[in-house]
Design a protein around this motif. Sequence first.
Motif, PDB file in Angstrom:
ATOM      1  N   UNK A 253       0.844  -1.189   0.000  1.00 10.42           N
ATOM      2  CA  UNK A 253       0.000   0.000   0.000  1.00 10.42           C
ATOM      3  C   UNK A 253       0.879   1.237   0.000  1.00 10.42           C
ATOM      4  N   UNK A 254       0.476   2.228  -0.745  1.00  7.24           N
ATOM      5  CA  UNK A 254       1.107   3.534  -0.599  1.00  7.24           C
ATOM      6  C   UNK A 254       0.007   4.472  -0.173  1.00  7.24           C
ATOM      7  N   UNK A 255       0.138   4.933   1.047  1.00  3.65           N
ATOM      8  CA  UNK A 255      -0.939   5.836   1.443  1.00  3.65           C
ATOM      9  C   UNK A 255      -0.378   7.140   1.976  1.00  3.65           C
ATOM     10  N   UNK A 256      -1.102   8.199   1.733  1.00  2.69           N
ATOM     11  CA  UNK A 256      -0.635   9.501   2.226  1.00  2.69           C
ATOM     12  C   UNK A 256      -0.929   9.653   3.721  1.00  2.69           C
TER      13      UNK A 256
ATOM     14  N   UNK B 101       2.682  16.693   4.986  1.00  4.13           N
ATOM     15  CA  UNK B 101       2.039  15.628   4.228  1.00  4.13           C
ATOM     16  C   UNK B 101       3.110  14.778   3.574  1.00  4.13           C
ATOM     17  N   UNK B 102       3.050  13.496   3.781  1.00  7.27           N
ATOM     18  CA  UNK B 102       4.026  12.655   3.112  1.00  7.27           C
ATOM     19  C   UNK B 102       3.401  11.326   2.725  1.00  7.27           C
ATOM     20  N   UNK B 103       4.068  10.678   1.774  1.00  6.38           N
ATOM     21  CA  UNK B 103       3.582   9.399   1.295  1.00  6.38           C
ATOM     22  C   UNK B 103       4.539   8.319   1.716  1.00  6.38           C
ATOM     23  N   UNK B 104       4.009   7.207   2.153  1.00  4.64           N
ATOM     24  CA  UNK B 104       4.874   6.149   2.627  1.00  4.64           C
ATOM     25  C   UNK B 104       4.324   4.816   2.123  1.00  4.64           C
ATOM     26  N   UNK B 105       5.226   3.997   1.620  1.00  8.89           N
ATOM     27  CA  UNK B 105       4.804   2.686   1.143  1.00  8.89           C
ATOM     28  C   UNK B 105       4.986   1.660   2.251  1.00  8.89           C
ATOM     29  N   UNK B 106       3.958   0.902   2.516  1.00 10.14           N
ATOM     30  CA  UNK B 106       4.100  -0.158   3.511  1.00 10.14           C
ATOM     31  C   UNK B 106       3.746  -1.489   2.874  1.00 10.14           C
TER      32      UNK B 106
ATOM     33  N   UNK C 145       8.096  -1.327   6.711  1.00  3.61           N
ATOM     34  CA  UNK C 145       8.309  -0.047   6.061  1.00  3.61           C
ATOM     35  C   UNK C 145       9.766   0.387   6.159  1.00  3.61           C
ATOM     36  N   UNK C 146      10.138   1.300   5.288  1.00  2.00           N
ATOM     37  CA  UNK C 146      11.492   1.837   5.300  1.00  2.00           C
ATOM     38  C   UNK C 146      11.418   3.300   5.676  1.00  2.00           C
TER      39      UNK C 146
END
Lengths: 335, 342
Positions: free
Chosen positions: B70-73, B84-89, B98-99
Amino acid sequence: MTVAQPWVEKYRPRNVDEVAHQEEVVSTLKRSLETANLPHLLFYGPPGTGKTSTALAIARQLYGPELMKTRVMELNASDERGINVVRKKVKSFAAAAVGAPAAGYPCPPYKLLILDEADSMTQDAQNALRRTMEQYSKVTRFCFICNYVSRIIEPLASRCAKFRFRPLHQGVMRDRIEFICARESVSLDPEAFQLLASISGGDLRKAVTTLQSAVRLSGGSVDRQSILDVSGEIPQAAITRLLAACRSGVFDNVQQQVTDLIAEGYPAQQVLLQLQAEVLAAPDAPDAPDAVPARPRALVCEALAQCDKALQDGADEFLQLLHVGAQVQRALAAA
Amino acid sequence: MALWADKYQPKALDKFVLHKGIADNLKKLVATGDCPHTLFYGPPGAGKRTLVMALLREIYGPGAEKIRVETRPWTIELPTRKLELELTTVSSNYHVELSPGDVGGSNDRYVVQEIIKDLAKNRPLDVATGNKGFKVLVLNEVDRLSREAQQSLRRTMEKYSAGCRLVMTCANISKVMDPVRSRCLCVRVAAPSSEVVQEQLYAVARKEALQVCRVQQCPLREDQAVAPADWEAYIAEIAGDIMAEQSAKKLYQVRGKLYELLANCIPPELLLRTLLLELLKKLDDEIKARPRATPDPRADITELAARYEHRLQEGQKPIFHIEAFVAQFMSRYKNWQLTAFG
């Protein structure tokens, strides 16, 4: 499911008497506790010598477990501690009036504010504390805990009674470790204990954590090897090989050894530490075999120190180690 | 057809050949039901993540392999502004991976303080079987976290340890601060020796009935050339350029090539390290070709590389430091040639 507690927490001393080894500190503090008249405190000393434990033990003895919740505030480096926090949170805690005392404990009419790892507070934040300390000294006592007393600004230090915590020597550590082993029904080799003591270097917390990791991995009986496995210590042979490569005067050998060390995944700072121990242990009489005379010794130490700083700043491990290897080689060749 | 790297990746702890000792120890840990925070460290490609995945499988059973990406903001409320940032989990029912280093800059602190805390706080749902009463957060590349972020991690590790275990991986353990390290069971994952690699290659080749390298030619010759990665070849070319001519003009030409590498996302540390290794190799050839007693310049060159790489970490633009290294090298190399060969 019960969640297993780390032994460090489980065997934290509950009162000041139990604090191992710090006789002067303990005797002075006990007298203050009897009269329930406490100055502002400043505890300093290397990690794992019982500073936080002592502070918490004082709090417990003064207020008892219930009142501790309202009378004591503990802030450490993982909490936000910028100047804004000092201005708002600390000040409002310090300014609040004290409630009714609990039965059975001395409960002096002041609160205790424990600032753990105070040396990582900014200068500004420390300065902001100065006035607060004096203004509310009737209702609040401060307890600063730090590793480096020189990082505490002078005006704060001079307002406190200073206590130095010394590193634990082997006898004391043995008592404590044996006590824990008996409670947890773990059998520990005398040899393994020796290793544990030398790895931890007077840091009781490190010793206990290492012991627990070893027990988790190898079960009830702990020997030398299992301690070695979890401690992150590098086998002596690898360090000896590196030093031998430096002595050989051939750059390729050093490069080979460093490449191997990195491939094995050993932490670079650990390499530096053990390399330093190895060089310092070498004889310094010029005619002895494998001697390291005074001047190269000093050069090596300087190279190690600079490398440690660079690693701390996040430099590449391979490049730094190769550099140190080359420096050591040069220093030894000049001898 | 699956990639062989995936096909022959051990999935369960008892399938491990290379890190058998570590895998056995991990099994014991899981069996006792008391799983501490763990930190795997070792060079890239040594098998850290493979161990982590197998560990998860050991704890939760095959369910841990059903993953979704998932990539969620995220929106984080800060006292002064909104971030605001986007992170892929990557997550399954039991774990989240996650990284946090990907966020970069000083924002990673807020990832730890808000997002990781948020994930850690929520107790795992009761998912029938396989539930151990805690979930696992896998954090990759913790060595890329800033100091502030690591400081914040400390508290999170203690506070929410009842319902959440952290499993972390990193390549450079020097960059992970002591308090975090001392709260973890640190597991060193060494890179395999070349014999072990060879053995595994043979094993794979046998199973695949040796279709190896049908891309190039089959059967393999004794001196079969293995093509180096193109960026490595490119760096070797740069090293050759530098050794061939030392002048401002050459430096200018090299700069273009360096820029190209950086623009193609070759990490500057890796670039500098590879460049040094290439130069050392070439210097070695040169010294061997003329076996006169000359001072060995390689220690000096290493010092330069170490110094500029260190500065690169502190500075802003990598190109300055790499170029400075090249210029310094040219000067030293020329001097050395003059003194050594007259």
